[in-house]
Design an enzyme around this catalytic site. Structure first.
Site, PDB file in Angstrom:
ATOM      1  N   THR A  29       3.156   1.365 -10.294  1.00 43.64           N
ATOM      2  CA  THR A  29       2.965   0.678  -9.021  1.00 43.64           C
ATOM      3  C   THR A  29       3.833   1.341  -7.965  1.00 43.64           C
ATOM      4  OG1 THR A  29       2.851  -1.532  -7.997  1.00 43.64           O
ATOM      5  CG2 THR A  29       4.696  -1.124  -9.488  1.00 43.64           C
ATOM      6  N   ASN A  30       3.982   0.725  -6.810  1.00 45.34           N
ATOM      7  CA  ASN A  30       4.828   1.297  -5.758  1.00 45.34           C
ATOM      8  C   ASN A  30       5.490   0.168  -4.977  1.00 45.34           C
ATOM      9  OD1 ASN A  30       3.146   0.592  -3.320  1.00 45.34           O
ATOM     10  ND2 ASN A  30       1.649   1.740  -4.518  1.00 45.34           N
ATOM     11  N   LEU A  31       6.295   0.526  -3.980  1.00 45.08           N
ATOM     12  CA  LEU A  31       7.163  -0.453  -3.322  1.00 45.08           C
ATOM     13  C   LEU A  31       6.538  -1.149  -2.114  1.00 45.08           C
ATOM     14  CD1 LEU A  31      10.568   1.444  -3.568  1.00 45.08           C
ATOM     15  CD2 LEU A  31       9.830  -0.584  -4.853  1.00 45.08           C
ATOM     16  N   SER A  32       5.234  -1.022  -1.919  1.00 45.24           N
ATOM     17  CA  SER A  32       4.612  -1.714  -0.786  1.00 45.24           C
ATOM     18  C   SER A  32       4.807  -3.225  -0.918  1.00 45.24           C
ATOM     19  CB  SER A  32       3.116  -1.392  -0.744  1.00 45.24           C
ATOM     20  OG  SER A  32       2.469  -2.250   0.168  1.00 45.24           O
ATOM     21  N   ALA A  96      -1.219   0.279  -0.115  1.00 42.59           N
ATOM     22  CA  ALA A  96      -0.682   1.512  -0.688  1.00 42.59           C
ATOM     23  C   ALA A  96      -1.332   1.660  -2.065  1.00 42.59           C
ATOM     24  CB  ALA A  96       0.836   1.433  -0.802  1.00 42.59           C
TER      25      ALA A  96
END
Ligand code: C5P
Length: 219
Positions: A29-32, A96
Site C-alpha cells: 500500500t502507500n501513505l495516501s 494514489a
C-alpha cells in the site's frame, strides 16, 4: 466561492491508497490519507453536485450527501469506476493507485522458512490505469488527474496531461503532502497554468471545484 455552481452535475471521485494483498495478512500500500479526495467530495456536494466517492482503505468520515463505495484493490477501484464513468459530468482521480500488485495471492499466510531458504520473492504485475481508462471512453466526463512529483512539477504535469489525454492535471506543489492538512496546487491544462497557493485542503478543494465549474460552463 459560489454555492450551487454544480447543481445537476454528477461527479465521480477516487480517493485514498489501494491495498494489494500478498497473503491474508499482508499487502502493498502507500501513505495516501485520502484527505484531498474527501475534501473535494465535500466541496462538490456543497456546490450542489451528485457525488460518488470511490475510496480505498482510509480512516475518514463520509462527507454529508456523498455516496461512498469502499474498495481495497486497484482492480476493485477500476471495476467500481468504469461502469459508472460514462454517466458522469466530471471524473476526478485523486487516489494514489498502486502501480503494481503481487501476481499471485497466497491462500495462507506465508511462513518464515527454517534454515537458509532466504526470504520469499514476489513477482509483480501491472494494475490497470483507472484515469487513462476513463479518458479513453467514447463519451467521457471532464477528466481531472493529480500529479505528485518531487521535481519539475510543471513539465511532468504537462506530460501527464498529454499522455493520459485528460482535461486538467492538478500538481501537488512540494513533495510531502501525504497525510497533511494543507497543500498547494498547480493547475495545468491546454490553456496554461495557474497556482492555488498553500492553504488547508478544504479551502483548496473549494477553489478547485470552482475552477472545474468554470471549465464546465465554458467548454
Ligand atoms: O502518472 P501517474 O500514474 O502517477 O498519474 C497519477 C494520476 O493518475 C492520478 O490522478 C491517479 O489517481 C491516476 N491513476 C489512476 N490509476 C492508476 C494510476 C494512476 O487512476 N493505476
Amino acid at each position: 466561492f459560489q454555492p450551487k455552481r454544480l447543481a445537476g452535475k454528477k461527479l465521480l471521485i477516487t480517493a485514498g491508497p489501494t491495498f494489494e494483498p500478498i497473503d491474508p495478512v499482508r499487502g502493498l500500500t502507500n501513505l495516501s490519507s485520502g484527505k484531498m479526495g474527501f475534501a473535494l467530495a465535500r466541496a462538490a456536494a456543497e456546490a450542489g453536485a451528485e457525488v460518488t466517492l470511490v475510496a480505498g482503505p482510509v480512516h475518514l468520515p463520509t462527507p454529508r450527501g456523498v455516496r461512498r463505495i469502499d474498495v481495497q484493490t486497484a482492480q476493485q477501484m477500476f471495476d467500481a469506476v468504469l461502469p459508472r464513468a460514462a454517466q458522469q459530468d466530471v471524473f476526478v482521480a485523486t487516489a494514489a493507485v498502486a502501480d503494481w500488485r503481487p501476481a499471485t495471492l497466497a491462500e495462507h499466510k506465508i511462513k518464515k522458512q527454517p534454515g537458509d531458504a532466504g526470504p520469499p520473492s514476489f513477482a509483480l504485475t501491472e494494475n490497470p490505469d483507472i484515469l487513462a481508462g476513463v479518458a479513453k471512453l467514447g463519451s467521457r466526463p471532464f477528466c481531472v488527474g493529480f500529479a505528485a512529483e518531487s521535481q519539475d512539477l510543471a513539465r511532468h504535469a504537462r506530460q501527464k496531461l498529454e499522455r493520459k489525454k485528460v482535461d486538467l492535471i492538478v500538481g501537488n506543489i512540494g513533495a510531502a503532502t501525504f497525510g497533511r492538512d494543507d497543500n498547494a496546487l498547480l493547475l495545468v491544462d491546454a490553456a496554461g497554468e495557474r497556482e492555488l497557493p498553500r492553504n488547508d485542503k478544504l479551502t483548496l478543494a473549494r477553489e478547485l471545484i470552482a475552477e472545474i465549474a468554470t471549465r464546465l460552463a465554458t467548454p
